[in-house]
Structure formats: C-alpha cells, structure tokens
Design a protein around this motif. Structure first.
Motif, short mmCIF file in Angstrom:
data_model
loop_
_atom_site.label_atom_id
_atom_site.label_comp_id
_atom_site.label_asym_id
_atom_site.label_seq_id
_atom_site.Cartn_x
_atom_site.Cartn_y
_atom_site.Cartn_z
N UNK A 138 0.81 -1.22 0.00
CA UNK A 138 0.00 0.00 0.00
C UNK A 138 0.84 1.27 0.00
N UNK A 139 2.10 1.15 0.37
CA UNK A 139 3.00 2.31 0.33
C UNK A 139 2.79 3.34 1.43
N UNK A 140 2.02 3.01 2.46
CA UNK A 140 1.80 3.98 3.53
C UNK A 140 3.11 4.36 4.21
N UNK A 141 3.20 5.64 4.59
CA UNK A 141 4.40 6.17 5.24
C UNK A 141 4.01 6.95 6.48
N UNK A 142 4.96 7.12 7.37
CA UNK A 142 4.74 7.93 8.57
C UNK A 142 4.19 9.29 8.16
N UNK A 143 3.13 9.71 8.83
CA UNK A 143 2.52 11.01 8.53
C UNK A 143 1.30 10.93 7.63
N UNK A 144 1.12 9.81 6.93
CA UNK A 144 -0.08 9.67 6.10
C UNK A 144 -1.31 9.66 7.00
N UNK A 145 -2.38 10.27 6.53
CA UNK A 145 -3.61 10.32 7.33
C UNK A 145 -4.85 9.85 6.56
N UNK A 146 -4.68 9.53 5.28
CA UNK A 146 -5.81 9.11 4.45
C UNK A 146 -5.42 7.90 3.62
N UNK A 147 -6.31 6.93 3.55
CA UNK A 147 -6.17 5.81 2.64
C UNK A 147 -7.12 6.02 1.47
N UNK A 148 -6.65 5.70 0.27
CA UNK A 148 -7.43 5.96 -0.94
C UNK A 148 -7.66 4.67 -1.71
N UNK A 149 -8.92 4.40 -2.02
CA UNK A 149 -9.30 3.25 -2.83
C UNK A 149 -9.76 3.78 -4.19
N UNK A 150 -9.28 3.17 -5.25
CA UNK A 150 -9.73 3.50 -6.61
C UNK A 150 -10.13 2.21 -7.31
N UNK A 151 -10.97 2.37 -8.31
CA UNK A 151 -11.40 1.23 -9.10
C UNK A 151 -12.38 1.67 -10.16
N UNK A 152 -13.11 0.69 -10.68
CA UNK A 152 -14.11 0.97 -11.71
C UNK A 152 -15.33 0.09 -11.49
N UNK A 153 -16.44 0.55 -12.03
CA UNK A 153 -17.63 -0.29 -12.05
C UNK A 153 -17.49 -1.27 -13.21
N UNK A 154 -18.41 -2.21 -13.29
CA UNK A 154 -18.40 -3.14 -14.41
C UNK A 154 -18.58 -2.41 -15.73
N UNK A 155 -19.19 -1.23 -15.69
CA UNK A 155 -19.38 -0.41 -16.88
C UNK A 155 -18.22 0.51 -17.18
N UNK A 156 -17.14 0.42 -16.39
CA UNK A 156 -15.95 1.23 -16.65
C UNK A 156 -15.97 2.61 -16.02
#
Length: 170
Positions: A138-156
C-alpha cells in the motif's frame, strides 16, 4: 414563436421544444450532464453530476471496519480489510469490478490480495464488499492520514473512496 398574417392579426403561440444540447431526450434544465448524452441520467455517487460527466464517482469506504482509529503498521506482513459500503442508491456487490481495485497512500497501489464474501459491516442491513490489501504494497508512510481506494464499475465508470488512517510503528 409568434406569427401573424396580413389578413389575420391573431397571434399564434407555438411552444418551442426545451433545449437539449446533447440530444439525449432530457432537457438541459433537468439534465445532470447537459453536454454529454446520458439518457439514463445515472449518478453513481448522488452528487447530481451524471456519471458521463463525473471525473470521479465517490463511494463510501471503511478501512478496517469496526476499528477507530484505523491503525496501520506499514511494516506488517498482513493485510488491510477495506469495505466498500452499500447505500440506498449504490450496491457495490452488483456494480464494482473487484479486479480493478487499487488501494494505498495514493490509491494507485496494486495491493489487492483478495475480496471475500460480502457482509454487512456497518449494521445497516445492506451487504458491503470487503476486500483485503497487502499492507506492504500500500505504500503507507509515517505522517499519512488518508487511505485511498480507486477502481471501476463493471461499466468502466471510475470510483474513488477515502477514509482516515493512523500510521503506527511496529
């Protein structure tokens, strides 16, 4: 449009059809994306911007469901569960292409380990999608405060979800 003839000064009013710039059959005044045809007026994230015009459709997520704060040790060899939450207008089980999901400090990290069976993680009576992501990828580092999820629907259609994280040492 007003017309009259020399012999009949009666005005005839003819209604102009409402402006429909994109030609999708929905008048601009009611169209949630008036410059791009989208007759279905789909609006995945309910922000009144049609999916066809929305650069990123926001979806609700819960990192480490049931925990607060969402403590993450970047050196852990484990996985981080992330739930994509259902809403009355969004069913992630039916909509989300699970293979497209990425998660981490920028949301571009290819850290997907697996998605498990759907479950109601927040007690609202609707099934949520739960996927697990490799902590070290995930690449998290000291000081990070937000996790981000990205993706797509089946329709793109692109989706984006964020939740708070607290980076902790081992």
């Amino acid at each position: 449009d007003y017309r009259c003839s020399a012999t009949d000064p009666t005005y005839i009013v003819e209604d102009e059809p409402p402006l429909d710039t994109d030609g999708d059959g929905v008048a601009d005044a009611q169209d949630n994306c008036p410059l791009v045809a989208n007759a279905d007026q789909a609006d995945l994230d309910g922000d009144d911007i049609g999916n066809a015009c929305d650069p990123q459709n926001t979806v609700p997520i819960d990192i480490k469901p049931g925990s607060d704060p969402n403590a993450i040790n970047p050196k852990s060899n484990g996985n981080i569960p992330v739930a994509i939450l259902s809403t009355p207008t969004f069913n992630p089980s039916a909509k989300v292409d699970k293979t497209s999901l990425t998660f981490g400090r920028t949301g571009n990290e290819n850290s997907l380990y697996k998605c498990t069976s759907d479950e109601d993680v927040n007690g609202d009576g609707m099934l949520d999608v739960v996927c697990h992501f490799s902590t070290q990828q995930t690449g998290f580092q000291t000081g990070d405060s937000v996790g981000i999820l990205k993706g797509k629907t089946h329709g793109g259609i692109p989706i984006l979800g964020t939740d708070s994280v607290k980076i902790v040492p081992k």
